[in-house]
Design a protein around this motif. Structure first.
Motif, PDB file in Angstrom:
ATOM      1  N   LEU A 108      29.321  61.471  -4.169  1.00  0.00           N
ATOM      2  CA  LEU A 108      29.519  62.923  -4.167  1.00  0.00           C
ATOM      3  C   LEU A 108      29.601  63.450  -2.739  1.00  0.00           C
ATOM      4  CD1 LEU A 108      29.521  65.535  -5.967  1.00  0.00           C
ATOM      5  CD2 LEU A 108      27.052  65.606  -5.557  1.00  0.00           C
ATOM      6  N   ILE A 109      28.661  63.042  -1.906  1.00  0.00           N
ATOM      7  CA  ILE A 109      28.630  63.524  -0.523  1.00  0.00           C
ATOM      8  C   ILE A 109      29.823  62.987   0.263  1.00  0.00           C
ATOM      9  CG2 ILE A 109      27.317  63.412   1.635  1.00  0.00           C
ATOM     10  CD1 ILE A 109      24.768  63.401  -0.207  1.00  0.00           C
ATOM     11  N   ASN A 110      30.197  61.743   0.017  1.00  0.00           N
ATOM     12  CA  ASN A 110      31.346  61.176   0.726  1.00  0.00           C
ATOM     13  C   ASN A 110      32.630  61.951   0.436  1.00  0.00           C
ATOM     14  OD1 ASN A 110      29.954  59.196   2.079  1.00  0.00           O
ATOM     15  ND2 ASN A 110      30.418  57.580   0.608  1.00  0.00           N
ATOM     16  N   LEU A 111      32.807  62.388  -0.796  1.00  0.00           N
ATOM     17  CA  LEU A 111      34.017  63.137  -1.143  1.00  0.00           C
ATOM     18  C   LEU A 111      33.923  64.595  -0.708  1.00  0.00           C
ATOM     19  CD1 LEU A 111      36.793  63.262  -2.455  1.00  0.00           C
ATOM     20  CD2 LEU A 111      35.674  63.658  -4.661  1.00  0.00           C
ATOM     21  N   GLU A 147      19.713  78.976  -7.421  1.00  0.00           N
ATOM     22  CA  GLU A 147      19.239  79.342  -8.752  1.00  0.00           C
ATOM     23  C   GLU A 147      20.180  78.874  -9.855  1.00  0.00           C
ATOM     24  OE1 GLU A 147      17.584  81.967  -5.670  1.00  0.00           O
ATOM     25  OE2 GLU A 147      19.637  81.391  -6.204  1.00  0.00           O
ATOM     26  N   ILE A 148      21.441  78.648  -9.513  1.00  0.00           N
ATOM     27  CA  ILE A 148      22.403  78.172 -10.506  1.00  0.00           C
ATOM     28  C   ILE A 148      22.109  76.733 -10.895  1.00  0.00           C
ATOM     29  CG2 ILE A 148      24.854  77.650 -10.896  1.00  0.00           C
ATOM     30  CD1 ILE A 148      25.548  80.070  -9.188  1.00  0.00           C
ATOM     31  N   GLY A 149      21.415  75.998 -10.033  1.00  0.00           N
ATOM     32  CA  GLY A 149      21.168  74.581 -10.265  1.00  0.00           C
ATOM     33  C   GLY A 149      22.181  73.741  -9.517  1.00  0.00           C
ATOM     34  N   MET A 150      22.359  72.485  -9.940  1.00  0.00           N
ATOM     35  CA  MET A 150      23.333  71.589  -9.302  1.00  0.00           C
ATOM     36  C   MET A 150      22.980  71.401  -7.824  1.00  0.00           C
ATOM     37  SD  MET A 150      26.703  73.307 -11.078  1.00  0.00           S
ATOM     38  CE  MET A 150      27.869  72.026 -10.622  1.00  0.00           C
ATOM     39  N   SER A 151      21.761  70.958  -7.558  1.00  0.00           N
ATOM     40  CA  SER A 151      21.201  71.001  -6.207  1.00  0.00           C
ATOM     41  C   SER A 151      22.054  70.290  -5.163  1.00  0.00           C
ATOM     42  CB  SER A 151      19.800  70.399  -6.207  1.00  0.00           C
ATOM     43  OG  SER A 151      18.942  71.162  -7.018  1.00  0.00           O
ATOM     44  N   VAL A 152      22.431  69.038  -5.411  1.00  0.00           N
ATOM     45  CA  VAL A 152      23.166  68.307  -4.385  1.00  0.00           C
ATOM     46  C   VAL A 152      24.606  68.803  -4.299  1.00  0.00           C
ATOM     47  CG1 VAL A 152      23.923  66.030  -3.600  1.00  0.00           C
ATOM     48  CG2 VAL A 152      21.664  66.308  -4.628  1.00  0.00           C
ATOM     49  N   TYR A 153      25.222  69.062  -5.438  1.00  0.00           N
ATOM     50  CA  TYR A 153      26.568  69.642  -5.419  1.00  0.00           C
ATOM     51  C   TYR A 153      26.554  70.950  -4.640  1.00  0.00           C
ATOM     52  CZ  TYR A 153      30.785  72.012  -7.074  1.00  0.00           C
ATOM     53  OH  TYR A 153      31.976  72.687  -7.138  1.00  0.00           O
ATOM     54  N   GLY A 154      25.576  71.814  -4.934  1.00  0.00           N
ATOM     55  CA  GLY A 154      25.484  73.083  -4.228  1.00  0.00           C
ATOM     56  C   GLY A 154      25.276  72.890  -2.739  1.00  0.00           C
ATOM     57  N   ALA A 155      24.476  71.880  -2.377  1.00  0.00           N
ATOM     58  CA  ALA A 155      24.248  71.612  -0.960  1.00  0.00           C
ATOM     59  C   ALA A 155      25.537  71.188  -0.267  1.00  0.00           C
ATOM     60  CB  ALA A 155      23.179  70.537  -0.802  1.00  0.00           C
ATOM     61  N   THR A 156      26.378  70.402  -0.948  1.00  0.00           N
ATOM     62  CA  THR A 156      27.652  70.008  -0.337  1.00  0.00           C
ATOM     63  C   THR A 156      28.548  71.224  -0.128  1.00  0.00           C
ATOM     64  OG1 THR A 156      28.857  69.528  -2.415  1.00  0.00           O
ATOM     65  CG2 THR A 156      27.551  67.733  -1.439  1.00  0.00           C
TER      66      THR A 156
END
Length: 262
Positions: A108-111, A147-156
């Motif tokens: 996920l982070i690589n992309l 607050e929406i969630g999706m912690s790592v996706y949101g961080a990217t």
């Protein structure tokens, strides 16, 4: 006769990337389409050539693969016709942080982060030398709202927003336009790939509406475009509050509240 720069679009086989291809072709831009799904890109390219007369190149590439990514970087550095990069390719990950594996998160982070950053870095020096060019980075409102969630996706996506704002300050004076587009939920295949049913999600925007709104922001040269946000004043107030704190960060002593025992 106006000569339009070519546009390189990642994640161009379907969804947001395919609609960007359609819209830029309609404006008379030649295209370089990048994605993993060759058959879909070929079908899209054939239609766009037939309907608009633009030239469309196709590059099959997985941007999490180092060799494929290097191929696209080279194209961006060396092809002087390309004047717009649309960094659209991205992915989500199924489940929450506790269910996601290290391999899931690395991919996920690589992309979402590494590939996007490297492609921007590949093209930015040329754009700066030429005094023109545009980089469009697809972020997300999730990057503003844990607050929406999706912690790592949101961080990217928070990274993508910050990167865009930073590049705007650095490259803008050199004539390079950098835009972050922050969709909310949009009807694309990313949901199915991350294990969610898009039909169970509230307030899903259609892809055509999202891209058309993003292009209004592009034409206005907005740094941050948030198509679902109805009240622009909220974003302006948020950004002004952030900027107002900046001088207060640059202090040699801790704040008073941290100099006293609880």
């Amino acid at each position: 006769m106006t000569v339009h720069p070519a546009v390189l679009i990642t994640g161009a086989s379907t969804g947001i990337g395919a609609v960007y291809a359609d819209r830029f072709a309609g404006r008379g831009h030649d295209l370089v389409l990048v994605a993993r799904d060759l058959a879909r890109m070929e079908a899209l390219a054939e239609r766009l050539r037939r309907e608009t007369g633009v030239a469309v190149d196709i590059i099959k590439a997985d941007l999490t693969d180092a060799a494929d990514l290097a191929t696209i970087e080279t194209r961006l550095r060396e092809d002087a016709r390309i004047g717009v990069l649309v960094n659209n390719a991205g992915a989500g990950a199924a489940g929450g942080f506790l269910e996601q594996t290290p391999d899931d998160l690395t991919k996920l982070i690589n992309l979402n982060v590494v590939a996007l950053t490297r492609l921007a870095n590949a093209v930015a020096p040329r754009f700066a030398r030429e005094g023109q060019g545009a980089i469009v980075n697809l972020a997300s409102v999730v990057g503003l709202a844990p607050e929406i969630g999706m912690s790592v996706y949101g961080a990217t996506k928070a990274f993508v927003l910050f990167l865009t704002q930073g590049l705007n300050l650095e490259l803008g004076p050199k004539g390079v336009y950098v835009q972050a587009v922050l969709p909310a939920a949009t009807r694309t295949e990313i949901w199915e790939r991350s294990g969610r049913d898009v039909n169970t999600i509230q307030g899903v925007m259609e892809v055509d509406a999202l891209v058309d709104a993003a292009l209004v922001g592009f034409d206005r040269r907005e740094t941050v475009t948030i198509p679902p946000l109805q009240d622009l004043g909220q974003w302006i107030a948020f950004d002004q509050a952030r900027q107002a704190m900046v001088p207060n960060f640059l202090q040699s002593e801790p704040a008073e509240r941290y100099r006293k025992a609880a």
